[in-house]
Design an enzyme around this catalytic site. Structure first.
Site, PDB file in Angstrom:
ATOM      1  N   LYS A  82       0.704  -1.139   0.049  1.00 12.72           N
ATOM      2  CA  LYS A  82      -0.017   0.217  -0.009  1.00 12.72           C
ATOM      3  C   LYS A  82       0.861   1.268  -0.043  1.00 12.72           C
ATOM      4  CE  LYS A  82      -2.545   3.333   2.292  1.00 12.72           C
ATOM      5  NZ  LYS A  82      -2.147   4.356   1.579  1.00 12.72           N
ATOM      6  N   GLU A 111       9.493   2.641  11.077  1.00 10.00           N
ATOM      7  CA  GLU A 111      10.394   3.819  10.861  1.00 10.00           C
ATOM      8  C   GLU A 111       9.778   5.139  10.785  1.00 10.00           C
ATOM      9  OE1 GLU A 111      13.418   3.726  11.331  1.00 10.00           O
ATOM     10  OE2 GLU A 111      13.590   1.576  11.585  1.00 10.00           O
ATOM     11  N   GLN A 147       0.931  19.341   3.092  1.00  9.49           N
ATOM     12  CA  GLN A 147       2.202  19.558   3.722  1.00  9.49           C
ATOM     13  C   GLN A 147       2.653  20.957   3.656  1.00  9.49           C
ATOM     14  OE1 GLN A 147       3.714  17.091   4.840  1.00  9.49           O
ATOM     15  NE2 GLN A 147       5.811  18.014   5.245  1.00  9.49           N
ATOM     16  N   GLU A 185       8.708  17.262  14.759  1.00  8.13           N
ATOM     17  CA  GLU A 185       9.386  17.287  13.270  1.00  8.13           C
ATOM     18  C   GLU A 185       8.498  18.122  12.235  1.00  8.13           C
ATOM     19  OE1 GLU A 185      10.539  13.702  10.373  1.00  8.13           O
ATOM     20  OE2 GLU A 185       8.461  13.662  11.286  1.00  8.13           O
ATOM     21  N   GLY A 219       2.165   5.320  13.119  1.00  9.84           N
ATOM     22  CA  GLY A 219       3.100   4.098  13.458  1.00  9.84           C
ATOM     23  C   GLY A 219       2.527   3.666  14.667  1.00  9.84           C
ATOM     24  N   SER A 275       4.413   8.774   9.675  1.00 10.74           N
ATOM     25  CA  SER A 275       4.384   9.523  10.847  1.00 10.74           C
ATOM     26  C   SER A 275       4.261   8.565  12.135  1.00 10.74           C
ATOM     27  CB  SER A 275       3.054  10.496  10.816  1.00 10.74           C
ATOM     28  OG  SER A 275       1.896   9.683  11.086  1.00 10.74           O
ATOM     29  N   ASN A 276       4.636   9.200  13.160  1.00  7.94           N
ATOM     30  CA  ASN A 276       4.547   8.771  14.639  1.00  7.94           C
ATOM     31  C   ASN A 276       3.207   8.303  14.857  1.00  7.94           C
ATOM     32  OD1 ASN A 276       7.302  10.064  14.512  1.00  7.94           O
ATOM     33  ND2 ASN A 276       7.330   9.107  16.604  1.00  7.94           N
ATOM     34  N   CYS A 300      12.897  12.109   6.665  1.00 11.13           N
ATOM     35  CA  CYS A 300      12.978  11.761   7.853  1.00 11.13           C
ATOM     36  C   CYS A 300      14.343  12.190   8.505  1.00 11.13           C
ATOM     37  CB  CYS A 300      12.534  10.213   8.376  1.00 11.13           C
ATOM     38  SG  CYS A 300      13.534   9.124   7.445  1.00 11.13           S
TER      39      CYS A 300
END
Length: 481
Positions: free
Chosen positions: A173, A248, A329, A383, A231, A227-228, A282
């Site tokens: 995906k 990651e 973004q 970030e 994730g 993204s965290n 990243c």
């Protein structure tokens, strides 16, 4: 306008979806094509196919699986310009960067093709002198591969290639923003004659396609870059049902400029690390921690060198920095710039969206530098994923290390110094998975393990020989005659 389809069981299929999503060029908002907005049913079909195919795929020798990867590498290499141009149109990075990334994908495929002939276990002495004991590695099964838009060739390939070489099958995906690039990659696997069902492509939203892929009981492992927030959600779902997961995620990467640094090299590395790919890496440099004694000299050279940055469509040969990958973004980056101003950081350069012709139809932003940044400020902690750097000063090297580590992330870090003792202290003290000395924070070689510490990853590693740890399980064998 071209309509792109899902790829399931060796063919392009319209599947169960009823809606599509347009893919836009961030330089000018041109519609490049549309992709399926897939459903839960599409995911189930793809996983069922991958599960069935894995029974035969795993029976091939590593060398046989490797031959397919060699063929894919050759086909991608022959289509390098087309794939790179598609990447640039979809997410904006310069054509030179896109070609370099596509070449890297070719090299990754060849590296893992060779892994098919390498050791997958060890002989272990047994306490029984009449027995043989050894380990081997076996594939997990079906792997869900979920990838971001910022490296739409390299990241998918560095996940798909090891998954396949170790005997797994894949449901892939990609990010919707770069789904056409993903489509062209999968075409190369198809044209290489990869058996039906070994690699399947599903496009659509993360909330539907992504979540259903992670939740599916027949998906044995999920590898994710993004993204965290997403994730952590993947980790919770996978953990609850006992699936293996690899994450990651973010970075807030520092570069330390020591008092004895080569200023020219440090400026070049800072600009490259912070602003190439419009800061959408990243591993991009986001914090510049400078010794007070050289700050004025460093900043003067930095601002002067930034004047050479030429912004525009990545397809133009003279352009150094392209647009943000999407309107969302761009808006996110601009919000951080506004927060930086509100919290009292001093805007030294940039900070604006470019709105006049030829930028008015795209998502262009100036490279941005903030000074007098305190470590508690939002722009020093979160970030941004854009061309924004925060300048922070220090007195002692110990203070620099403390400042560098004072974030929740630990992906990459670099230092510019000529002092061997400082280099060794940096290596020992930095809480980051990637350490670079007299080089920018961004960049890792394909044969080396890649991953972060703290909240930058799930503490696993990708690329190189380390990839085998995620994509296989160890089987211990005891044989007695």
């Amino acid at each position: 306008m071209t309509a792109y389809l899902n790829y399931i069981n060796g063919s392009w299929q319209s599947g169960q979806f009823k809606k599509t999503t347009d893919v836009l060029n961030p330089s000018n908002n041109e519609v490049l094509g549309n992709i399926p907005y897939s459903t839960k049913e599409d995911v189930e079909i793809a996983v069922d196919v991958a599960k069935e195919t894995q029974r035969t795929w795993r029976k091939l020798s590593g060398a046989e699986r490797g031959q397919y990867l060699y063929k894919v590498a050759a086909i991608i290499e022959s289509r390098l310009n087309e794939i790179a141009e598609t990447m640039t149109k979809e997410m904006g990075k310069t054509l030179g960067e896109a070609k370099g990334e596509t070449n890297r994908g070719v090299d990754i495929l060849r590296y893992y093709a060779g892994e098919g002939m390498r050791s997958v276990g060890d002989v272990i002495p047994s306490t029984d002198r009449d027995a043989l004991m050894f380990t081997t590695r076996v594939p997990l099964g079906v792997i869900g591969v979920i990838t971001p838009w910022n490296f739409p060739v390299a990241i998918p390939i560095w996940k798909i290639a090891p998954a396949l070489i170790y005997g797994n099958t894949v449901v892939f995906k990609p990010a919707s923003e770069t789904a056409i690039t993903a489509n062209k990659l999968v075409e190369c696997f198809h044209d290489a004659g990869l058996p039906k069902g070994v690699l399947n492509l599903i496009t659509g939203s993360g909330s539907i396609v992504g979540n259903n892929l992670v939740e599916h009981e027949d998906v044995a492992g999920v590898t994710f870059t993004g993204s965290n927030t997403v994730g952590k959600n993947i980790a919770n779902i996978a953990l609850n049902r006992g699936a293996k997961y690899q994450l990651e995620m973010g970075g807030k990467n520092p570069v330390i400029i020591a008092h004895d640094a080569d200023i020219e090299k440090a400026v070049e590395g800072t600009i490259s690390g912070a602003f190439r790919s419009t800061g959408q890496k990243c591993t991009a440099t986001s914090r510049v921690i400078i010794h007070k004694s050289i700050k004025d000299k460093f900043v003067a050279k930095l601002l002067n060198k930034m004047e050479e940055i030429k912004i525009g469509s990545g397809l133009e040969e003279s352009i150094w920095m392209g647009p943000c990958a999407s309107e969302n973004q761009l808006n996110s980056i601009m919000s951080y710039i506004n927060i930086g101003k509100e919290e009292g950081a001093k805007l030294l350069k940039g900070g604006n969206r470019l709105t006049e012709s030829p930028y008015d139809q795209g998502y262009f932003i100036e490279p941005t530098v903030f000074d007098e940044v305190k470590t508690h400020m939002t722009i020093a902690q979160e970030e941004i994923f854009g061309p924004v750097i925060a300048l922070i000063t220090y007195d002692s090297l110990e203070e620099a290390f403390q400042l560098a580590n004072d974030v929740k992330f630990g992906l990459s870090a670099s230092i510019y110094t000529e002092n061997i003792s400082a280099m060794l202290s940096f290596i020992d003290n930095m809480e980051a998975g990637l350490i670079r000395i007299n080089a920018e924070t961004a960049g890792v070689e394909l044969q080396a393990p890649f991953g972060g510490m703290k909240q930058s990853s799930s503490h696993s590693r990708e690329q190189g020989k380390a990839a085998i740890e995620f994509f296989t399980s160890i089987k211990t064998v005891f044989v007695k005659g």
